[in-house]
Design a protein around this motif. Structure first.
Motif, mmCIF file in Angstrom:
data_model
loop_
_atom_site.group_PDB
_atom_site.id
_atom_site.type_symbol
_atom_site.label_atom_id
_atom_site.label_comp_id
_atom_site.label_asym_id
_atom_site.label_seq_id
_atom_site.Cartn_x
_atom_site.Cartn_y
_atom_site.Cartn_z
ATOM 1 N N ASP A 5 0.834 -1.208 0.000
ATOM 2 C CA ASP A 5 0.000 0.000 0.000
ATOM 3 C C ASP A 5 0.867 1.256 0.000
ATOM 4 O OD1 ASP A 5 -2.353 -1.447 -0.070
ATOM 5 O OD2 ASP A 5 -2.885 -1.065 2.030
ATOM 6 N N ALA A 6 1.962 1.239 0.760
ATOM 7 C CA ALA A 6 2.868 2.400 0.770
ATOM 8 C C ALA A 6 3.444 2.625 -0.626
ATOM 9 C CB ALA A 6 3.983 2.198 1.792
ATOM 10 N N ILE A 7 3.767 1.556 -1.312
ATOM 11 C CA ILE A 7 4.288 1.663 -2.683
ATOM 12 C C ILE A 7 3.198 2.160 -3.623
ATOM 13 C CG2 ILE A 7 5.144 0.338 -4.657
ATOM 14 C CD1 ILE A 7 6.539 -1.515 -2.530
ATOM 15 N N ASP A 8 2.054 1.495 -3.589
ATOM 16 C CA ASP A 8 0.969 1.791 -4.535
ATOM 17 C C ASP A 8 0.370 3.176 -4.344
ATOM 18 O OD1 ASP A 8 1.374 -0.752 -5.569
ATOM 19 O OD2 ASP A 8 -0.337 -1.632 -4.492
ATOM 20 N N GLN A 9 0.423 3.699 -3.142
ATOM 21 C CA GLN A 9 -0.177 5.000 -2.860
ATOM 22 C C GLN A 9 0.848 6.139 -2.901
ATOM 23 O OE1 GLN A 9 -2.223 4.326 0.868
ATOM 24 N NE2 GLN A 9 -3.522 2.760 -0.043
ATOM 25 N N SER A 10 2.036 5.845 -3.449
ATOM 26 C CA SER A 10 3.100 6.852 -3.463
ATOM 27 C C SER A 10 3.136 7.685 -4.746
ATOM 28 C CB SER A 10 4.456 6.170 -3.268
ATOM 29 O OG SER A 10 4.855 5.488 -4.441
ATOM 30 N N ASN A 11 2.195 7.472 -5.646
ATOM 31 C CA ASN A 11 2.164 8.205 -6.916
ATOM 32 C C ASN A 11 3.478 8.099 -7.684
ATOM 33 O OD1 ASN A 11 -0.531 9.171 -6.683
ATOM 34 N ND2 ASN A 11 0.191 10.676 -5.215
ATOM 35 N N GLY A 12 4.096 6.924 -7.616
ATOM 36 C CA GLY A 12 5.309 6.676 -8.382
ATOM 37 C C GLY A 12 6.607 6.987 -7.666
ATOM 38 N N PHE A 13 6.543 7.523 -6.451
ATOM 39 C CA PHE A 13 7.777 7.773 -5.698
ATOM 40 C C PHE A 13 8.503 6.450 -5.469
ATOM 41 C CE2 PHE A 13 10.264 8.378 -1.815
ATOM 42 C CZ PHE A 13 10.950 9.541 -2.116
ATOM 43 N N TYR A 14 7.733 5.441 -5.050
ATOM 44 C CA TYR A 14 8.234 4.068 -4.963
ATOM 45 C C TYR A 14 7.669 3.313 -6.149
ATOM 46 C CZ TYR A 14 9.134 5.388 -0.113
ATOM 47 O OH TYR A 14 9.571 6.031 1.015
ATOM 48 N N LYS A 15 8.509 2.567 -6.834
ATOM 49 C CA LYS A 15 8.081 1.817 -8.010
ATOM 50 C C LYS A 15 8.311 0.334 -7.757
ATOM 51 C CE LYS A 15 9.656 5.662 -10.855
ATOM 52 N NZ LYS A 15 10.015 6.502 -9.727
#
Length: 110
Positions: A25-35
């Motif tokens: 969720d942290a990845i998916d909700q990061s708007n591409g900051f984490y890929k």
């Protein structure tokens, strides 16, 4: 005995799913900051890999995480990036703490 103490196999399996969900969720909700590096349908519950815009940012993430007591986040030596292991023995609060750290890191460096 350890599995029984944890509440049984079903409880352990549920905890593994929840731990992975925190981080994904942290990845998916990061708007591409984490890929994420793996297609959603192929994601692992045990090894969660991700990249950031630059290796410098990844190194900063790993360094700051280490200062916060989170180790082992450096990715594979040939592939790079970051890797969070959520093996069965990793406690649920540790995965939650990593997800919160990821959100804070993004706020501070995004």
């Amino acid at each position: 005995k350890w599995i029984e103490d944890m509440g049984g196999l079903e409880k352990v399996a549920l905890n593994n799913q929840v731990k992975a969900k925190y981080i994904y969720d942290a990845i998916d909700q990061s708007n591409g900051f984490y890929k994420g590096t793996v297609a959603i349908e192929d994601r692992s519950l045990m090894n969660i890999t991700f990249r950031m815009e630059t290796e410098e940012l990844e190194n900063m993430f790993i360094s700051e995480a280490k200062k916060a007591g989170m180790v082992g986040l450096k990715g594979h030596r040939d592939v790079g990036g970051c890797r969070a292991s959520t093996y069965t023995s990793i406690p649920l609060p540790a995965a939650h703490a990593l997800a919160e750290f990821m959100k804070d890191f993004m706020k501070n460096h995004g």
